[in-house]
Motif scaffolding. Structure first.
Motif, short mmCIF file in Angstrom:
data_model
loop_
_atom_site.label_atom_id
_atom_site.label_comp_id
_atom_site.label_asym_id
_atom_site.label_seq_id
_atom_site.Cartn_x
_atom_site.Cartn_y
_atom_site.Cartn_z
N UNK A 1 0.65 -1.16 -0.06
CA UNK A 1 0.13 0.01 -0.08
C UNK A 1 0.91 1.36 0.02
N UNK A 2 0.30 2.33 -0.59
CA UNK A 2 1.16 3.54 -0.67
C UNK A 2 -0.07 4.56 -0.74
N UNK A 3 0.31 5.93 -0.70
CA UNK A 3 -0.56 6.86 -0.73
C UNK A 3 -0.40 7.96 -1.74
N UNK A 4 1.02 8.39 -1.93
CA UNK A 4 0.97 9.47 -2.99
C UNK A 4 1.88 8.98 -4.09
N UNK A 5 1.97 9.90 -5.13
CA UNK A 5 2.59 9.50 -6.50
C UNK A 5 3.97 9.19 -6.23
N UNK A 6 4.64 10.05 -5.26
CA UNK A 6 5.88 9.55 -4.88
C UNK A 6 6.32 8.43 -4.19
N UNK A 7 5.08 7.97 -3.11
CA UNK A 7 5.23 6.90 -2.65
C UNK A 7 5.36 5.53 -3.63
N UNK B 1 -6.10 29.91 -3.42
CA UNK B 1 -5.50 29.50 -4.73
C UNK B 1 -4.31 28.52 -4.03
N UNK B 2 -4.20 27.42 -4.65
CA UNK B 2 -3.24 26.10 -4.49
C UNK B 2 -2.19 26.03 -5.60
N UNK B 3 -1.09 26.27 -5.23
CA UNK B 3 0.31 25.91 -6.04
C UNK B 3 0.33 24.51 -6.05
N UNK B 4 0.47 24.05 -7.56
CA UNK B 4 0.71 22.84 -7.84
C UNK B 4 2.12 22.60 -8.42
N UNK B 5 2.83 21.55 -8.24
CA UNK B 5 3.93 21.12 -8.76
C UNK B 5 3.92 19.63 -9.57
N UNK B 6 4.65 19.61 -10.29
CA UNK B 6 4.37 18.32 -11.24
C UNK B 6 5.04 17.00 -10.39
N UNK B 7 4.38 15.88 -10.61
CA UNK B 7 4.75 14.72 -9.95
C UNK B 7 5.57 14.04 -11.06
N UNK B 8 6.52 13.04 -10.47
CA UNK B 8 7.39 12.37 -11.44
C UNK B 8 6.34 11.34 -12.43
N UNK B 9 6.52 11.17 -13.42
CA UNK B 9 5.81 10.23 -14.41
C UNK B 9 6.32 8.78 -14.21
N UNK B 10 5.89 8.00 -13.52
CA UNK B 10 6.40 6.72 -13.03
C UNK B 10 6.54 5.83 -14.26
N UNK B 11 5.51 5.80 -14.93
CA UNK B 11 5.58 5.01 -16.28
C UNK B 11 6.54 5.45 -17.21
N UNK B 12 6.58 6.75 -17.37
CA UNK B 12 7.73 7.32 -18.35
C UNK B 12 9.00 6.90 -17.81
N UNK B 13 8.95 7.10 -16.72
CA UNK B 13 10.61 6.74 -15.93
C UNK B 13 11.01 5.40 -16.32
N UNK B 14 9.82 4.24 -15.93
CA UNK B 14 10.12 2.85 -16.46
C UNK B 14 10.54 2.80 -17.73
N UNK B 15 9.82 3.46 -18.74
CA UNK B 15 9.97 3.38 -19.96
C UNK B 15 11.72 3.53 -20.26
N UNK B 16 12.17 4.71 -20.08
CA UNK B 16 13.44 5.21 -20.14
C UNK B 16 14.56 4.31 -19.41
N UNK B 17 14.13 3.77 -18.05
CA UNK B 17 14.94 3.03 -17.38
C UNK B 17 15.12 1.68 -18.39
N UNK B 18 14.11 1.17 -18.59
CA UNK B 18 14.14 -0.20 -19.52
C UNK B 18 14.96 -0.06 -20.88
N UNK B 19 15.02 1.04 -21.27
CA UNK B 19 15.41 1.54 -22.73
C UNK B 19 15.31 0.43 -23.72
N UNK B 20 16.17 -0.19 -24.34
CA UNK B 20 16.03 -1.16 -25.50
C UNK B 20 16.07 -2.54 -24.93
#
Ligand code: PMT
Length: 403
Positions: free
Chosen positions: A254-260, A302-321
């Protein structure tokens, strides 16, 4: 309300009801099997009929239970016909006496004759007092049945008929129904290690509030359960959800946030053959998390938001070829479903994207998906999430062979 997945559609189960107090639970088992789409024939031993009436099974299954090897109204050989059409025989409750007779190959009543005539696998759900369960005769009979390939579900340790607590309590009907599903599913993903994410992420604003989304976790859990049924080793990384997989073999993280979620998946990615990102991960999080509850003040906030990491895109680059693990993403859209999914397929470098409209995908028991890959698009019609999961796993199995 969630409905039971029709995982046993087209399957024929012969339910043999032995004589024990737990026989009343076999009525619930019959219901569970019917809800999954199975056709259920009931065969009751003489002792079984002392505990539950045949009319109860007739009412539940819509088919009169069979009880007598010498039934003159039946023209053929009842034990042969019954076992010819069964995909699985389930003995529930399985008494020490029935197991002893089957182990010895006796066939002096309809139940034992059917068991001796079985063409299909046999699943036993034993129920008896601990002293009977522990008796060397029972142990060696069980060893003999197992050695022939018979399956066992339970018993568990728990309250017995007389109130004592010990080994010998029959497994609950849901656990037996899941064992039936496993027995009747192809074990074609044995040895495959599959990680699936499910549910939303919650991005905290303060100790009370968060930004989240409508994901219930049903889609990801359907994939986890279907893979577990087919023999895969499954880990489910899930955000805050109210439901859990049916199969206890699924490991939960179990996790809560995108970063977790990202941390959990990064720690696990090396040891998995397949990663499926069905989770609805928040793209943004509040720039700051207030340590105290944010108090009501002005007319707007007003709430300022910042970008979360894109987990799937990160997996795609880590896997590479490398092409391992197989990477499957999802895409939820409100317009131009396939167009956006194809862009995500390329940008996130995955093997396929399961695209669904927000109006179809979130919360319900069904979904309408299009699987988008380099080869083209495969539009599946509306189907239960369990069926979508099965179709996706077939696709993943093919990818495992090719990469
Ligand atoms: O849980 P249910 O109620 O059953 O609903 C199912 C579902 C609609 C949530 C599911 O079918 C689904 O579509 N999941 C993906 C939702 C989503 O986040 O889609 P997206 O198009 O925003 O993201 C594309 C892909 O990138 C997804 O695989 C997502 O997990 C991943 N992603 C997104 C953002 C991010 N920061 N990191 C990611 O990894």
């Amino acid at each position: 309300m969630s409905t039971t997945a029709r995982t046993l559609e087209g399957k024929h189960v012969l339910l043999i009801v032995g004589g024990g107090i737990a026989a009343f639970k076999s009525v619930t088992l019959a219901r569970e099997l019917l809800a999954r789409g199975a056709t259920v024939d009931t065969l009751m031993t003489d002792a079984g009929q002392r505990f539950v009436g045949a009319v109860t099974f007739a009412g539940i299954t819509g088919r009169a239970p069979l009880t007598d090897l010498w039934d003159a109204s039946f023209s053929g050989e009842l034990h042969v016909e019954l076992t010819d059409r069964a995909d699985l025989i389930v003995v529930c409750p399985a008494t020490a006496d029935l197991m002893a007779k089957a182990a010895a190959g006796l066939a002096n009543d309809l139940a034992t004759a059917a068991l001796l005539c079985a063409k299909s696998p046999v699943l036993w759900a034993p129920a008896m007092h601990t002293r009977m369960w522990d008796h060397p005769s029972t142990r060696s009979n069980i060893a003999a049945l197992r050695a022939r390939g018979d399956l066992m579900e339970g018993p568990v340790v728990g309250a017995l008929a007389n109130g004592a607590v010990g080994a010998g309590r029959m497994s609950e009907p849901t656990a037996i129904a899941l064992a039936v599903e496993r027995a009747l599913s192809p074990r074609d993903l044995l040895g495959v290690r599959l990680l699936v994410s499910a549910g939303p992420t919650h991005e905290a604003l303060d100790p009370v509030r968060f930004i989240g989304n409508r994901s219930s976790g049903k889609m990801g859990i359907a994939i986890a359960d279907a893979a577990a049924r087919r023999g895969a080793e499954v880990t489910l990384v899930h955000g805050p959800i109210a439901i859990r997989p049916a199969h206890s073999s699924v490991k939960l993280q179990p996790v809560r946030s995108a970063r977790e979620m990202q941390d959990a998946i990064t720690a696990l990615r090396d040891v998995h053959d397949v990663i499926v990102m069905a989770a609805a991960v928040a793209d943004y999080r509040p720039a700051e998390v207030a340590t105290q509850k944010i108090k009501k003040s002005g007319e707007t906030l007003s709430i300022e938001l910042v970008k979360n990491p894109d987990i799937l895109a990160g997996l795609g680059s880590w896997r590479g070829e490398a092409k391992r693990p197989v990477l499957v993403g999802f895409a939820v859209e409100t317009t131009d479903l396939v167009g956006y999914a194809r862009k995500k397929l390329e940008r996130k470098r995955c093997d396929c994207i399961v695209a669904n409209l927000a109006s179809d995908g979130f919360e319900g028991d069904d979904n309408v998906v299009t699987i988008v890959s380099a080869d083209g698009e495969d539009a599946l019609g509306r189907a239960p999430k369990s069926t979508v999961a099965g179709a996706l796993l077939d696709r993943i199995k093919a990818l495992l062979k090719t990469v």
